[in-house]
Design a protein around this motif. Sequence first.
Motif, PDB file in Angstrom:
ATOM      1  N   MET A 204       0.814  -1.220   0.000  1.00  0.00           N
ATOM      2  CA  MET A 204       0.000   0.000   0.000  1.00  0.00           C
ATOM      3  C   MET A 204       0.848   1.270   0.000  1.00  0.00           C
ATOM      4  SD  MET A 204      -2.806  -1.653  -0.017  1.00  0.00           S
ATOM      5  CE  MET A 204      -4.074  -0.405   0.166  1.00  0.00           C
ATOM      6  N   THR A 205       2.157   1.140  -0.162  1.00  0.00           N
ATOM      7  CA  THR A 205       3.036   2.313  -0.150  1.00  0.00           C
ATOM      8  C   THR A 205       3.398   2.794  -1.547  1.00  0.00           C
ATOM      9  OG1 THR A 205       5.052   0.980  -0.090  1.00  0.00           O
ATOM     10  CG2 THR A 205       4.028   1.510   2.033  1.00  0.00           C
ATOM     11  N   GLN A 206       3.154   1.970  -2.545  1.00  0.00           N
ATOM     12  CA  GLN A 206       3.574   2.323  -3.907  1.00  0.00           C
ATOM     13  C   GLN A 206       2.418   2.051  -4.872  1.00  0.00           C
ATOM     14  OE1 GLN A 206       7.133   0.205  -4.887  1.00  0.00           O
ATOM     15  NE2 GLN A 206       8.348   1.089  -3.248  1.00  0.00           N
ATOM     16  N   PRO A 207       1.581   3.070  -5.147  1.00  0.00           N
ATOM     17  CA  PRO A 207       0.433   2.865  -6.042  1.00  0.00           C
ATOM     18  C   PRO A 207       0.896   2.476  -7.446  1.00  0.00           C
ATOM     19  CG  PRO A 207       0.219   4.929  -4.846  1.00  0.00           C
ATOM     20  CD  PRO A 207       1.610   4.434  -4.599  1.00  0.00           C
ATOM     21  N   LEU A 208       0.116   1.590  -8.051  1.00  0.00           N
ATOM     22  CA  LEU A 208       0.353   1.275  -9.454  1.00  0.00           C
ATOM     23  C   LEU A 208      -0.187   2.401 -10.335  1.00  0.00           C
ATOM     24  CD1 LEU A 208      -0.447  -2.536  -9.819  1.00  0.00           C
ATOM     25  CD2 LEU A 208       1.740  -1.422 -10.189  1.00  0.00           C
ATOM     26  N   TYR A 209      -1.403   2.815 -10.071  1.00  0.00           N
ATOM     27  CA  TYR A 209      -1.995   3.934 -10.795  1.00  0.00           C
ATOM     28  C   TYR A 209      -3.221   4.418 -10.036  1.00  0.00           C
ATOM     29  CZ  TYR A 209      -5.154   0.315 -12.661  1.00  0.00           C
ATOM     30  OH  TYR A 209      -6.056  -0.725 -12.788  1.00  0.00           O
ATOM     31  N   VAL A 210      -3.703   5.614 -10.416  1.00  0.00           N
ATOM     32  CA  VAL A 210      -4.867   6.254  -9.794  1.00  0.00           C
ATOM     33  C   VAL A 210      -5.860   6.615 -10.890  1.00  0.00           C
ATOM     34  CG1 VAL A 210      -5.692   8.211  -8.429  1.00  0.00           C
ATOM     35  CG2 VAL A 210      -3.454   7.173  -7.913  1.00  0.00           C
ATOM     36  N   LYS A 211      -7.156   6.303 -10.650  1.00  0.00           N
ATOM     37  CA  LYS A 211      -8.220   6.628 -11.596  1.00  0.00           C
ATOM     38  C   LYS A 211      -9.260   7.502 -10.885  1.00  0.00           C
ATOM     39  CE  LYS A 211      -7.428   4.095 -15.433  1.00  0.00           C
ATOM     40  NZ  LYS A 211      -7.513   4.570 -16.818  1.00  0.00           N
ATOM     41  N   THR A 212      -9.674   8.602 -11.524  1.00  0.00           N
ATOM     42  CA  THR A 212     -10.699   9.491 -10.965  1.00  0.00           C
ATOM     43  C   THR A 212     -11.791   9.716 -12.010  1.00  0.00           C
ATOM     44  OG1 THR A 212      -9.078  10.624  -9.570  1.00  0.00           O
ATOM     45  CG2 THR A 212     -11.155  11.775  -9.989  1.00  0.00           C
ATOM     46  N   TRP A 213     -13.041   9.564 -11.595  1.00  0.00           N
ATOM     47  CA  TRP A 213     -14.188   9.829 -12.457  1.00  0.00           C
ATOM     48  C   TRP A 213     -15.065  10.892 -11.820  1.00  0.00           C
ATOM     49  CZ3 TRP A 213     -12.503   4.772 -11.769  1.00  0.00           C
ATOM     50  CH2 TRP A 213     -12.013   4.137 -12.930  1.00  0.00           C
ATOM     51  N   THR A 214     -15.598  11.778 -12.631  1.00  0.00           N
ATOM     52  CA  THR A 214     -16.477  12.851 -12.145  1.00  0.00           C
ATOM     53  C   THR A 214     -17.813  12.755 -12.873  1.00  0.00           C
ATOM     54  OG1 THR A 214     -14.596  14.295 -11.712  1.00  0.00           O
ATOM     55  CG2 THR A 214     -16.769  15.332 -11.876  1.00  0.00           C
ATOM     56  N   LEU A 215     -18.882  12.776 -12.099  1.00  0.00           N
ATOM     57  CA  LEU A 215     -20.225  12.744 -12.648  1.00  0.00           C
ATOM     58  C   LEU A 215     -21.024  13.857 -11.989  1.00  0.00           C
ATOM     59  CD1 LEU A 215     -22.153  11.297 -14.569  1.00  0.00           C
ATOM     60  CD2 LEU A 215     -22.849   9.838 -12.641  1.00  0.00           C
TER      61      LEU A 215
END
Length: 314
Positions: A204-215
Amino acid sequence: MPRPTRVLVFAAAASGSMAALAQSAPGTCQVSLGYVAATLPGAAPVPGLTSFSMAVLAALLGGLAWHSQRTRRGAKTWAVALWASAGLLGMQGGDGLVQAVRAAGPYEFNNPAGGTVADAAIPYASPAPLLTVTNTSGVSIRIASNANAAETGSCAVGATLAPGSSCTTAAVCAAPPPPAPPPPAPPPLQLLSVLTEPTAACDMTQPLYVKTWTLGLNSATYTIYPPRLATAPTFSPSDASVTTSIAYTQGPELIANPATGGAINLDQAAAGVLTVTALAPSGYAFDANTPPSTVKTWNLPYQQCWTARFNQSF
């Protein structure tokens, strides 16, 4: 010891040295060709002495002169001169000790007075190697002796070679070299046993990637994490330097529902397989199979490696 006796000892020792030079060691081949100046056309053959024989004869004459005239004045000086002449004669012809064994090819009849072409260290071969000898002496020569008694080639005893011409002779080979001893058997492998099985967890210390969605006024942010080795494998014996490495296969990329902004495949995207590989050091194995296995692998599933944050506006 009287002087004549010393002369005879010298002659015997020289003869023994010549015989020793003609021998080849096991696993090698040898060639030895004696040659003399060829008789001129139309002239009767005249028996002659080789240079080495002349040296021995001169030495014997010197000893005889010393013995018979030792009471005369100047006899010692004359005998010493004869001894010096014998030494010079012994070094002139190809039959002399100095020239009896020549370096390995190219082989040449190079002494106009005759001599010996010999090599007792030819590498072993079967069939015996065929060697070429060239007459570079500038005069015609005749083959006087050949260590290969069964020689049927052009270097047979009695053959005559003009200047610049060559003849061939088969070397005489001793017993073949003994076979190389087999390599020593490797020591028996020591078996490794697994004391602790490896386990996987989320890093949990090294993210692979981050995804954000806005609705609309709402948003959702998902973070996907890789796996890690939670528990390393241990082995017995504990002093064996086992090398451990890891790799992983992650799930598909996270996608969202365009109507709601929520993640569609979160469980699959946040899961995968962690592969743990252990390599046994030299002298060790993980089993007694044939061939033994020196690599051990674990495929450990992991899941739930994600976090989410939601922003809602009322």
